[in-house]
Scaffold this motif. Sequence first.
Motif, PDB file in Angstrom:
ATOM      1  N   ARG A 291      25.976 -19.762   7.295  1.00 29.32           N
ATOM      2  CA  ARG A 291      26.350 -20.687   6.443  1.00 29.32           C
ATOM      3  C   ARG A 291      25.079 -21.426   6.001  1.00 29.32           C
ATOM      4  N   GLU A 292      24.266 -21.719   6.770  1.00 29.77           N
ATOM      5  CA  GLU A 292      23.065 -22.407   6.571  1.00 29.77           C
ATOM      6  C   GLU A 292      22.156 -21.705   5.601  1.00 29.77           C
ATOM      7  N   LEU A 293      22.073 -20.383   5.841  1.00 33.47           N
ATOM      8  CA  LEU A 293      21.029 -19.559   4.838  1.00 33.47           C
ATOM      9  C   LEU A 293      21.940 -19.697   3.382  1.00 33.47           C
ATOM     10  N   CYS A 294      22.867 -19.705   3.344  1.00 36.13           N
ATOM     11  CA  CYS A 294      23.914 -19.734   2.150  1.00 36.13           C
ATOM     12  C   CYS A 294      23.978 -21.158   1.486  1.00 36.13           C
ATOM     13  N   SER A 295      23.721 -22.213   2.430  1.00 37.24           N
ATOM     14  CA  SER A 295      23.995 -23.462   1.888  1.00 37.24           C
ATOM     15  C   SER A 295      25.750 -23.490   1.267  1.00 37.24           C
TER      16      SER A 295
ATOM     17  N   GLY B 251      15.936 -27.175   5.114  1.00 30.33           N
ATOM     18  CA  GLY B 251      14.732 -27.428   4.957  1.00 30.33           C
ATOM     19  C   GLY B 251      13.614 -26.540   5.879  1.00 30.33           C
ATOM     20  N   SER B 252      14.502 -25.665   6.567  1.00 29.15           N
ATOM     21  CA  SER B 252      13.715 -24.797   7.518  1.00 29.15           C
ATOM     22  C   SER B 252      13.398 -23.391   6.806  1.00 29.15           C
ATOM     23  N   LYS B 253      12.244 -22.614   7.111  1.00 21.80           N
ATOM     24  CA  LYS B 253      11.908 -21.336   6.799  1.00 21.80           C
ATOM     25  C   LYS B 253      12.775 -20.330   7.707  1.00 21.80           C
ATOM     26  N   VAL B 254      13.095 -19.273   7.275  1.00 18.48           N
ATOM     27  CA  VAL B 254      13.962 -18.317   7.833  1.00 18.48           C
ATOM     28  C   VAL B 254      12.706 -17.325   8.947  1.00 18.48           C
TER      29      VAL B 254
ATOM     30  N   THR C  44       9.344 -11.364   6.875  1.00 21.47           N
ATOM     31  CA  THR C  44      10.260 -10.879   5.788  1.00 21.47           C
ATOM     32  C   THR C  44       9.675  -9.696   5.014  1.00 21.47           C
ATOM     33  N   LYS C  45       8.511  -9.426   4.863  1.00 24.69           N
ATOM     34  CA  LYS C  45       7.835  -7.893   4.314  1.00 24.69           C
ATOM     35  C   LYS C  45       8.368  -7.053   5.298  1.00 24.69           C
ATOM     36  N   ARG C  46       8.492  -7.218   6.651  1.00 22.78           N
ATOM     37  CA  ARG C  46       8.972  -5.954   7.550  1.00 22.78           C
ATOM     38  C   ARG C  46      10.496  -5.788   7.315  1.00 22.78           C
ATOM     39  N   VAL C  47      11.369  -6.895   7.408  1.00 19.06           N
ATOM     40  CA  VAL C  47      12.816  -6.738   7.256  1.00 19.06           C
ATOM     41  C   VAL C  47      12.898  -5.904   5.732  1.00 19.06           C
ATOM     42  N   ASN C  48      12.187  -6.204   4.689  1.00 20.11           N
ATOM     43  CA  ASN C  48      12.379  -5.371   3.476  1.00 20.11           C
ATOM     44  C   ASN C  48      12.035  -3.851   3.560  1.00 20.11           C
ATOM     45  N   ALA C  49      10.705  -3.742   4.356  1.00 16.45           N
ATOM     46  CA  ALA C  49      10.483  -2.127   4.599  1.00 16.45           C
ATOM     47  C   ALA C  49      11.432  -1.653   5.504  1.00 16.45           C
ATOM     48  N   ILE C  50      12.216  -2.179   6.257  1.00 13.77           N
ATOM     49  CA  ILE C  50      13.203  -1.474   6.999  1.00 13.77           C
ATOM     50  C   ILE C  50      14.274  -1.054   6.142  1.00 13.77           C
TER      51      ILE C  50
END
Lengths: 311, 311, 311, 311
Positions: C146-150, C225-228, C234-240
């Motif tokens: 929910r926090e990710l999605c606001s 306001g925090s970074k995930v 991030t790049k690595r999750v996209n790569a997977i």
Amino acid sequence: MSLEEKTIDYKQVLENLYITIASEENKGAIATYIPELAKVDAKNFGVCFLSTKNEEYGVGNWQTKFSIQSISKVLSLSIAYQIFGDKIWDRVDVEPSGTPFNSLVQLESDAGIPRNPFMNSGAMVICDMLVSYYENPKEDFLVAVRELCSSSEIRYSEAVAKSEASVGYRNKALCNFIKSFGNIENEPEEVLDFYFHICAIEMSCQELSKVFMFLANPNFTTSKGSKVLSLSKTKRVNAIMQTCGFYDESGEFSFRVGLPGKSGVGGGIVAIYPDKYCITVWSPKLNEKGNSYRGMKFLEAFTTETEQSIF
Amino acid sequence: MSLEEKTIDYKQVLENLYITIASEENKGAIATYIPELAKVDAKNFGVCFLSTKNEEYGVGNWQTKFSIQSISKVLSLSIAYQIFGDKIWDRVDVEPSGTPFNSLVQLESDAGIPRNPFMNSGAMVICDMLVSYYENPKEDFLVAVRELCSSSEIRYSEAVAKSEASVGYRNKALCNFIKSFGNIENEPEEVLDFYFHICAIEMSCQELSKVFMFLANPNFTTSKGSKVLSLSKTKRVNAIMQTCGFYDESGEFSFRVGLPGKSGVGGGIVAIYPDKYCITVWSPKLNEKGNSYRGMKFLEAFTTETEQSIF
Amino acid sequence: MSLEEKTIDYKQVLENLYITIASEENKGAIATYIPELAKVDAKNFGVCFLSTKNEEYGVGNWQTKFSIQSISKVLSLSIAYQIFGDKIWDRVDVEPSGTPFNSLVQLESDAGIPRNPFMNSGAMVICDMLVSYYENPKEDFLVAVRELCSSSEIRYSEAVAKSEASVGYRNKALCNFIKSFGNIENEPEEVLDFYFHICAIEMSCQELSKVFMFLANPNFTTSKGSKVLSLSKTKRVNAIMQTCGFYDESGEFSFRVGLPGKSGVGGGIVAIYPDKYCITVWSPKLNEKGNSYRGMKFLEAFTTETEQSIF
Amino acid sequence: MSLEEKTIDYKQVLENLYITIASEENKGAIATYIPELAKVDAKNFGVCFLSTKNEEYGVGNWQTKFSIQSISKVLSLSIAYQIFGDKIWDRVDVEPSGTPFNSLVQLESDAGIPRNPFMNSGAMVICDMLVSYYENPKEDFLVAVRELCSSSEIRYSEAVAKSEASVGYRNKALCNFIKSFGNIENEPEEVLDFYFHICAIEMSCQELSKVFMFLANPNFTTSKGSKVLSLSKTKRVNAIMQTCGFYDESGEFSFRVGLPGKSGVGGGIVAIYPDKYCITVWSPKLNEKGNSYRGMKFLEAFTTETEQSIF
């Protein structure tokens, strides 16, 4: 296992069963992947029974020669076993494979050690040993088989050997694959030439029953008076036939027939009742596992009728 | 195969071999993955020979009860075979697997049909049939086994059953996996509870030789006078033991011992010489394939010494 | 790769493609193995485009919630990656598997280390980490999403979770199998309950595009306001996602669409163009590999039309 | 993905990283299974960066020729793709394999259709197409490569080709195996001769970066002014490199480096940043997966340092 030892009229059983099965539908299909094999007449059907007391009964096309194909793997194994003894088990295992005869999968996980000497891969390793040992592999092997059979009439069919070589890409793959693991000493071409030839030996049911007698009769000696395998080694070859003689239908054969045996895609099957007899059936149409349809049927009926099996 | 039928002093052979093997190093390791099994004393070593003529010879710890584990798979198969007949082969095959006893790989390619009733997967399918059939599966199965053995002293070890259940994640995986293919009718929990219990039956070598006599003696009848399996079905169970009784060491056992048999991770091995005898050995240390080290050794020596095997 | 940076009217492309594809035959079949999922209306078809500059375009059923199923595996991976960092790679690999999503075969050869976190097995190992970490796993995970999605409107469908649990024998098999290798810490029942729940999260295309923005926008911060994830993570999750997001159709998706993405058997697909946008498509009918038929088609057309892909 | 488009001094990054990595331990081992390859000096280490704007930076042994080995598979694929178009996908798939580069296992279950064109099996099928197409396959292929590179200095190493042929039993097994499924048209000997030759092409980092520019620059034309592949086909070749370029380490490369690329056992790696650059690294020592140890390390550091990757 038998309820009691009774006198069985093998000749009568043989002839009755032959008539019955010959009258029933002949299912399956002739092996066509080797062009030369596809030429055989599907109607051929022969049986030869030979007891350790030398009673011989034949019926149908029992004296017609056919391509023994994988049945030869028992001969190459036995001859290599005679020459090299238990050293051969360093290079080939004795476990049933649970996979088709020409599978490459297990070789990969087993690092080039074939599961048993009756898979194509295992037979190639045995062939490689004989190629290293013999001066003239093809000629010398034939001499050894002829001695077992007391017959000079055993020959390779050059046409079948050539035909198989011309389409044997999977066998070439297998041999090169084992070579890549270091379990073939000679060049694959030479091993394959030998392998294709021994598969192309031609024999009749009568000759096969005779040549396999050394596995049924513990007192067997060759035409030159020598013993082939010790009692213990004979027992072991029979045990491998029992567990591995019919590819991924070995359990089924054991279950239904209850004898050690070996089949070939030429449609032949040899079965051994230790101490009692050797029986060979030939009918070219194969079931989907690559074993003779009528051969399987005949042998199941034969052991059921005689109420005899090793179990 | 034997050179000639000779009188063998089984008692003498048994005792001599026992002394010899007991004096040699006892290699291998006790199965520790079931915590309760790990408690057994590794020094236990017992043998019981029972002939179809009722000659019984025991040596060592032959009257000590131990966990029969996978040996029970022959009992569940035989009882299910008696109840359901050849229908059972629709749900389980009779082919050796070429893989370890608890492999899931083949199930995937074989769409949930286990290779044979002696793999864990196959035994679970057999258990599922019995769970569907019996009103009180655990109680009713024990009644059936007791009748075979003519003894009321056969029991489950609740401690072993519970211990195996507590760590049996792979077996839970197997049972749920087969269920996912639709080849388990009941809930996996119930089938597994039954399965873990029959593996946890405790018997001595003496009791095992007695309970397996129906596979050696074609004239065997239970304490209630009834036949267990027909001659043909008996032969077939023996044939499956021959090809599949020792997991991926089945070929090796057949090769070295030459008798149908079944082992369990409790260290027991039962072997059958059809028409002649049943022999049970128990020694808890296992070789790397999961079969009793001394058990394998004893049986190989026994058939070598007596020059008797079915081959 | 693009010939030159040109201004693309994403809204126009989206709407045109939607009309075209909606007019064409809707092939494939709704997933029916989870009874509750089978109830969805096959005609649903929605798309939501959200750029890193916050341009949002929706069409069709883009605001209807559906079961996100395996798309949740990206969320559980990302949250676990945030919590545990690169330690997670000790327990799960990042290689494409070449096998279906629920295969047990590779686990056997890989000794319980799943190939990647997007196979069911890998997702279960990730779930196990979260179950160990969270006090109230199901509640706490929902808070994080929910926090990710606001948005507080994200929920589990208890009906879907229960439905999947009732038939999830293969997943039970998988989880117990991994546990047998020691790569699951908690009891399989608890891990599976968590796993079935996060698969049963319901979101719309609009919500999914929003929740996945952290993988498209390097400057993304949550509602608090925090970074995930760091840029590198991030790049690595996209790569997977690129190599493993579509089971054994991952190469095909990469080949045809050219974007990292993840599909679920509910018929949803999320795709990411790093630095540019996130796009979500939903259409319940699946092709034979288990990926949304129209989803695949739409995304292929979209990257072709816009002449944009990461390659 | 990059936080913002910033000006990167590639030359500086390249040189700094080279110095750093050259000073660190050089782990791994030179490929020795091809005797001729084993002769190369392990200390070689070169890098060449070439941007789509034609900025070229080289460091170390960047102008020394080496055996490109499997990197050639991208060239043969691209040239076949240019000639035959999407028909090639009837005979080879685009999925990552999850298995080593020379595995035969999947071929058996996939009935002779290789998983992707970068496995040896897939490359052989591509070679077979070219052998069928070209009048003088080896000569004509070299002409095509030289045109891509605008250089007449590209040659086969006959010594390496011969060396690989002399020990290439596994490749012979593979080619015969595919032939047995009917997915090779020509005789295996001829296909293998072509295959061994294109693996034996020798190029420097400088030449490789130049020859691969058609995959980085959408406006690329050959020395004769012709386009190699359409934008869509270029994207697809890059996508296959991304998912399949590093055997069973493809996911790892994608995860750590985030660019499409291709490695060879000669120690070379080419990586593409579409629209931006092509970079080639060479260092002969390989990690256990068969990819250049320093090559992997350099490229990971390079994309981390520049904060640029396609993800």
